[in-house]
Motif scaffolding. Structure first.
Motif, PDB file in Angstrom:
ATOM      1  N   ALA A 193      14.520   1.246   9.807  1.00  0.00           N
ATOM      2  CA  ALA A 193      13.194   0.634   9.711  1.00  0.00           C
ATOM      3  C   ALA A 193      13.081  -0.103   8.380  1.00  0.00           C
ATOM      4  N   GLU A 194      12.738  -1.389   8.437  1.00  0.00           N
ATOM      5  CA  GLU A 194      12.722  -2.194   7.223  1.00  0.00           C
ATOM      6  C   GLU A 194      11.425  -2.061   6.438  1.00  0.00           C
ATOM      7  N   VAL A 195      10.326  -1.843   7.112  1.00  0.00           N
ATOM      8  CA  VAL A 195       9.038  -1.724   6.443  1.00  0.00           C
ATOM      9  C   VAL A 195       8.398  -0.411   6.861  1.00  0.00           C
ATOM     10  N   VAL A 196       8.065   0.394   5.913  1.00  0.00           N
ATOM     11  CA  VAL A 196       7.465   1.696   6.174  1.00  0.00           C
ATOM     12  C   VAL A 196       6.153   1.772   5.411  1.00  0.00           C
ATOM     13  N   VAL A 197       5.080   2.091   6.091  1.00  0.00           N
ATOM     14  CA  VAL A 197       3.766   2.172   5.461  1.00  0.00           C
ATOM     15  C   VAL A 197       3.396   3.635   5.278  1.00  0.00           C
ATOM     16  N   PRO A 198       3.319   4.140   4.051  1.00  0.00           N
ATOM     17  CA  PRO A 198       2.987   5.553   3.818  1.00  0.00           C
ATOM     18  C   PRO A 198       1.492   5.807   3.972  1.00  0.00           C
ATOM     19  N   GLU A 199       1.122   6.559   5.010  1.00  0.00           N
ATOM     20  CA  GLU A 199      -0.288   6.782   5.295  1.00  0.00           C
ATOM     21  C   GLU A 199      -0.972   7.634   4.235  1.00  0.00           C
ATOM     22  N   LEU A 200      -0.360   8.788   3.934  1.00  0.00           N
ATOM     23  CA  LEU A 200      -1.012   9.715   3.015  1.00  0.00           C
ATOM     24  C   LEU A 200      -1.142   9.124   1.621  1.00  0.00           C
ATOM     25  N   LEU A 201      -0.163   8.307   1.200  1.00  0.00           N
ATOM     26  CA  LEU A 201      -0.241   7.689  -0.128  1.00  0.00           C
ATOM     27  C   LEU A 201      -1.467   6.797  -0.221  1.00  0.00           C
ATOM     28  N   GLU A 202      -1.653   5.897   0.771  1.00  0.00           N
ATOM     29  CA  GLU A 202      -2.798   4.994   0.708  1.00  0.00           C
ATOM     30  C   GLU A 202      -4.108   5.753   0.837  1.00  0.00           C
ATOM     31  N   ALA A 203      -4.157   6.749   1.712  1.00  0.00           N
ATOM     32  CA  ALA A 203      -5.381   7.527   1.861  1.00  0.00           C
ATOM     33  C   ALA A 203      -5.745   8.240   0.564  1.00  0.00           C
TER      34      ALA A 203
ATOM     35  N   GLU B  78       4.856   2.065  -8.890  1.00  0.00           N
ATOM     36  CA  GLU B  78       5.781   3.170  -9.146  1.00  0.00           C
ATOM     37  C   GLU B  78       6.376   3.684  -7.834  1.00  0.00           C
ATOM     38  N   THR B  79       5.516   3.845  -6.821  1.00  0.00           N
ATOM     39  CA  THR B  79       5.993   4.320  -5.524  1.00  0.00           C
ATOM     40  C   THR B  79       6.932   3.304  -4.883  1.00  0.00           C
ATOM     41  N   SER B  80       6.595   2.015  -5.004  1.00  0.00           N
ATOM     42  CA  SER B  80       7.430   0.974  -4.410  1.00  0.00           C
ATOM     43  C   SER B  80       8.800   0.930  -5.057  1.00  0.00           C
ATOM     44  N   ALA B  81       8.864   1.123  -6.367  1.00  0.00           N
ATOM     45  CA  ALA B  81      10.149   1.093  -7.062  1.00  0.00           C
ATOM     46  C   ALA B  81      11.057   2.215  -6.561  1.00  0.00           C
TER      47      ALA B  81
ATOM     48  N   PRO C 158     -15.218   1.055 -13.824  1.00  0.00           N
ATOM     49  CA  PRO C 158     -15.276  -0.326 -13.328  1.00  0.00           C
ATOM     50  C   PRO C 158     -14.239  -0.579 -12.235  1.00  0.00           C
ATOM     51  N   ILE C 159     -14.582  -1.464 -11.305  1.00  0.00           N
ATOM     52  CA  ILE C 159     -13.691  -1.799 -10.199  1.00  0.00           C
ATOM     53  C   ILE C 159     -12.353  -2.305 -10.707  1.00  0.00           C
ATOM     54  N   GLU C 160     -12.373  -3.161 -11.734  1.00  0.00           N
ATOM     55  CA  GLU C 160     -11.134  -3.728 -12.251  1.00  0.00           C
ATOM     56  C   GLU C 160     -10.195  -2.638 -12.762  1.00  0.00           C
ATOM     57  N   GLU C 161     -10.756  -1.640 -13.453  1.00  0.00           N
ATOM     58  CA  GLU C 161      -9.929  -0.562 -13.982  1.00  0.00           C
ATOM     59  C   GLU C 161      -9.377   0.313 -12.852  1.00  0.00           C
ATOM     60  N   ILE C 162     -10.194   0.562 -11.825  1.00  0.00           N
ATOM     61  CA  ILE C 162      -9.719   1.340 -10.680  1.00  0.00           C
ATOM     62  C   ILE C 162      -8.559   0.630 -10.000  1.00  0.00           C
ATOM     63  N   ASN C 163      -8.712  -0.666  -9.780  1.00  0.00           N
ATOM     64  CA  ASN C 163      -7.646  -1.429  -9.133  1.00  0.00           C
ATOM     65  C   ASN C 163      -6.369  -1.414  -9.955  1.00  0.00           C
ATOM     66  N   ALA C 164      -6.507  -1.509 -11.264  1.00  0.00           N
ATOM     67  CA  ALA C 164      -5.321  -1.498 -12.119  1.00  0.00           C
ATOM     68  C   ALA C 164      -4.582  -0.164 -12.008  1.00  0.00           C
ATOM     69  N   LEU C 165      -5.337   0.931 -11.988  1.00  0.00           N
ATOM     70  CA  LEU C 165      -4.707   2.246 -11.867  1.00  0.00           C
ATOM     71  C   LEU C 165      -4.015   2.412 -10.511  1.00  0.00           C
ATOM     72  N   LEU C 166      -4.687   1.984  -9.443  1.00  0.00           N
ATOM     73  CA  LEU C 166      -4.090   2.103  -8.117  1.00  0.00           C
ATOM     74  C   LEU C 166      -2.859   1.213  -7.981  1.00  0.00           C
ATOM     75  N   ASP C 167      -2.937   0.020  -8.547  1.00  0.00           N
ATOM     76  CA  ASP C 167      -1.787  -0.888  -8.470  1.00  0.00           C
ATOM     77  C   ASP C 167      -0.586  -0.324  -9.219  1.00  0.00           C
ATOM     78  N   GLU C 168      -0.851   0.300 -10.357  1.00  0.00           N
ATOM     79  CA  GLU C 168       0.253   0.887 -11.121  1.00  0.00           C
ATOM     80  C   GLU C 168       0.932   1.992 -10.315  1.00  0.00           C
ATOM     81  N   ARG C 169       0.130   2.809  -9.640  1.00  0.00           N
ATOM     82  CA  ARG C 169       0.696   3.877  -8.818  1.00  0.00           C
ATOM     83  C   ARG C 169       1.489   3.295  -7.645  1.00  0.00           C
TER      84      ARG C 169
END
Length: 653
Positions: A529-539, A568-571, A554-565
């Protein structure tokens, strides 16, 4: 042409104040009333037009000026439809446009022309009448398809293709009509058609080139000013400028607006533009439907009831029959889809008023006949919602009688290599198909529930009974060369074996799966499978973001934290993948789902927005409102994750 265009703008801008107040007040009451009655607002607008117009209470004083103002509703509506498309999606409709659309227009025009000659009319008059009545109403049909969300269905794509060809056919029809009155012979006629074709190519090339060179830069410049007023003004200017440019060339103004929308659909501002233009479009389009009601003379209709009724029924029968014939015999579409498309497009169109008006002006058609034909067109347009409901009911009964015997894909052979196969049509599969419908990506869904398949088939959806995870099933359906397979089913050992076989037999097919945890993710990656979407991670990320928001982060700070996580998971996910991804990540199938280096962060924020809605989760449907185009634009605030639907529609390539 320039003087005519200036005169139309002057008329539109000088509508009496009382007329404007009456039209606005009507709009205020019609929409809530029709929704309370659970029927289309179009019928309410038509009835209001009959009541307010010159053949009713005569409340509207300047009917001509009101009609010119309302015509902008069609312009903005076609612009919005262009925003829903793109160059790639237009290419995917080429069979429907140039095959089905050309067949419908030519055959319908010839049949009506022949019937007119048999009725004793001159050949020139018959040709004009045949071409005018072969057109259908883009405003009515597209509005109904939008209300039901059926543009991406099989019959919706066919309807859209026919309407696009008809918009192109308006150009030579308008050019030929005065020449037929002048009697210049075949040489002059061919010369005029050549000039019209040259103008069409010139307009298309000019709008496409200018759109690619200037539109993106213009909207970026305006967005950076942080001014919503300037942004809306730019949208209105773009619509009116492109429509004016095509009209100056003697073409349809709606064609220019549609092409401008297609150009903007290629930019990241498309969703914000659509959201900002929607109120203008809705208001002006409602006014257009009211002005159509102005043309319905009930007294004239009652005095000539037999003739009017026979012409309306005859027009509907001829157009519906020809469309169904072309779709079933020449294109191999299902009878249910053909009948539904035929009835939906069996009315006359708004451009018939234009063509018949020109014909009356140049003396090809006498005023009495022109008035009769306009009344027939207006009444047939008023019947559109009822015809659409009738088509849906007939299609439903046909599919029920056939049962699973009719459960076969309606994908065209030319679309198979670019198609997406969806395995499982539960809530997750339906959400994926809705995303694909929005982008007009050809797709077919498979499900093992006969009841679910039949329910989808009665709604005109391309759903087939079978297990799409088995190579033999895909091979039998002719879908083993499909571009992608989306598996929405729970992961089992048997399913892993099927995926492994598919990977070995269909090496070019992209396989999209969902995994509820890291263990399933690794298992899916191992079998190909080339693309796998982790359900529990996003939830978990969205849940954590909601908690942070409750604490005032703030929304911007929340997005930055989620994007960083996510990064890390994608790497770590890429490191655990097959060897071909360990040195230099190949982002073909991963683009938009796994952000690496230059991949836009916002395209990853909803890795599992659609996919996470599995059988154990309860979540209301995503709202239909479009949101701001991009987090990168400082002039717009990004919405919270649970309300973000824009990137859901862009999740699959």
């Amino acid at each position: 042409a320039a003087q005519r265009l200036r005169r139309e703008f002057d008329l539109a801008l000088h509508v009496p104040e009382w007329d404007i107040l009456a039209l606005l007040l009507t709009t205020i009451f019609v929409v809530p009333l029709m929704r309370k009655l659970n029927t289309s607002p179009i019928l309410g607008f038509l009835a209001a037009g009959v009541l307010l117009g010159p053949h009713g209470l005569k409340i509207i004083g300047d009917v001509v000026a009101s009609k010119h103002l309302a015509e902008f509703g069609i312009v903005f509506f076609l612009f919005e439809m262009g925003l829903e498309l793109s160059i790639a999606k237009l290419k995917s409709l080429r069979v429907d446009v140039f095959g089905l659309g050309t067949g419908q227009f030519v055959l319908t025009g010839l049949v009506i022309t022949a019937l007119s000659v048999l009725a004793g009319l001159h050949v020139e008059s018959s040709v004009v009448i045949g071409g005018a009545l072969a057109l259908s109403s883009s405003a009515f049909v597209l509005q109904l398809l939008s209300e039901k969300g059926d543009i991406g269905t099989s019959y919706g794509r066919s309807s859209l293709g026919i309407l696009l060809l008809q918009d192109l056919a308006v150009v030579p029809l308008v050019v030929v009509t005065p020449l037929l009155a002048a009697g210049g012979g075949s040489a002059a006629l061919l010369s005029a058609l050549g000039v019209a074709a040259g103008k069409t190519v010139l307009a298309l090339a000019g709008i496409v080139i200018s759109g690619r060179l200037f539109l993106e830069r213009l909207f970026r410049l305006v967005a950076n000013t942080n001014s919503q007023e300037a942004f809306i003004a730019t949208i209105v200017f773009t619509v009116l400028a492109t429509s004016a440019a095509t009209e100056l060339l003697g073409l349809s103004d709606t064609l220019g607006a549609f092409l401008a929308g297609v150009m903007l659909a290629e930019t990241k501002y498309a969703h914000q533009v659509e959201a900002d233009i929607k109120p203008f479009r809705g208001l002006l389009l409602g006014l257009f439907f009211i002005t159509v009601g102005f043309s319905i003379n009930l007294q004239f209709a009652m005095a000539n009831a037999g003739v009017v009724l026979s012409l309306v029924v005859g027009l509907i029968a001829v157009k519906a029959g020809i469309i169904a014939l072309v779709m079933t015999i020449f294109l191999g579409r299902s009878m249910s889809s053909a009948i539904r498309t035929g009835l939906l497009l069996s009315q006359g169109g708004e451009f018939a008023f234009v063509v018949l008006g020109i014909a009356q002006t140049v003396g090809i058609i006498p005023p009495d006949l022109s008035q009769l034909l306009m009344l027939v067109v207006a009444l047939s347009m008023a019947l559109t919602p009822a015809l659409a409901s009738l088509g849906a009911a007939i299609a439903k009964n046909l599919e029920k009688k056939k049962g699973l015997m009719s459960s076969r894909s309606e994908l065209k052979p030319a679309d198979i290599e670019s198609a997406v196969v969806v395995a499982g049509y539960g809530r997750v599969g339906q959400a994926v198909c809705e995303v694909l419908d929005k982008k007009l990506i050809p797709h077919v869904a498979f499900d093992m529930s006969p009841q679910r398949v039949m329910e989808a088939k009665t709604r005109g959806l391309d759903v087939v009974f079978g297990d799409a995870c088995r190579y033999q099933v895909l091979k039998a359906a002719g879908l083993d060369k499909a571009k992608a397979l989306v598996i929405t089913l729970p992961i089992t050992t048997t399913l892993l074996t099927k995926i492994q076989e598919l990977r070995s037999r269909c090496p070019e097919m992209k396989i999209f799966c969902r995994a509820k945890d890291m263990k399933e993710q690794q298992q899916l990656q191992l079998v190909g499978a080339e693309v796998v979407v982790p359900e529990l991670l996003e939830a978990s990320l969205l849940l954590g973001g909601a908690v942070l928001m409750a604490y005032g982060t703030p929304i911007e700070e929340i997005n930055a934290l989620l994007d960083e996580r996510r990064r890390e998971t994608s790497a770590s996910r890429l490191i655990n993948m097959a060897p071909s991804f360990t040195e230099t990540p190949k982002l073909g199938p991963l683009m938009g789902l796994i952000p690496v280096k230059k991949v836009a962060v916002e395209e990853d924020k909803t890795d599992a927005k659609v996919i996470t809605d599995d059988e154990s989760m309860e979540r209301p449907p995503a709202p239909k409102e479009k949101e701001s185009p991009s987090k990168e634009d400082s002039s717009y605030n990004w919405s919270p994750p649970q309300e973000d639907t824009k990137r859901d529609r862009d999740m699959l390539p």
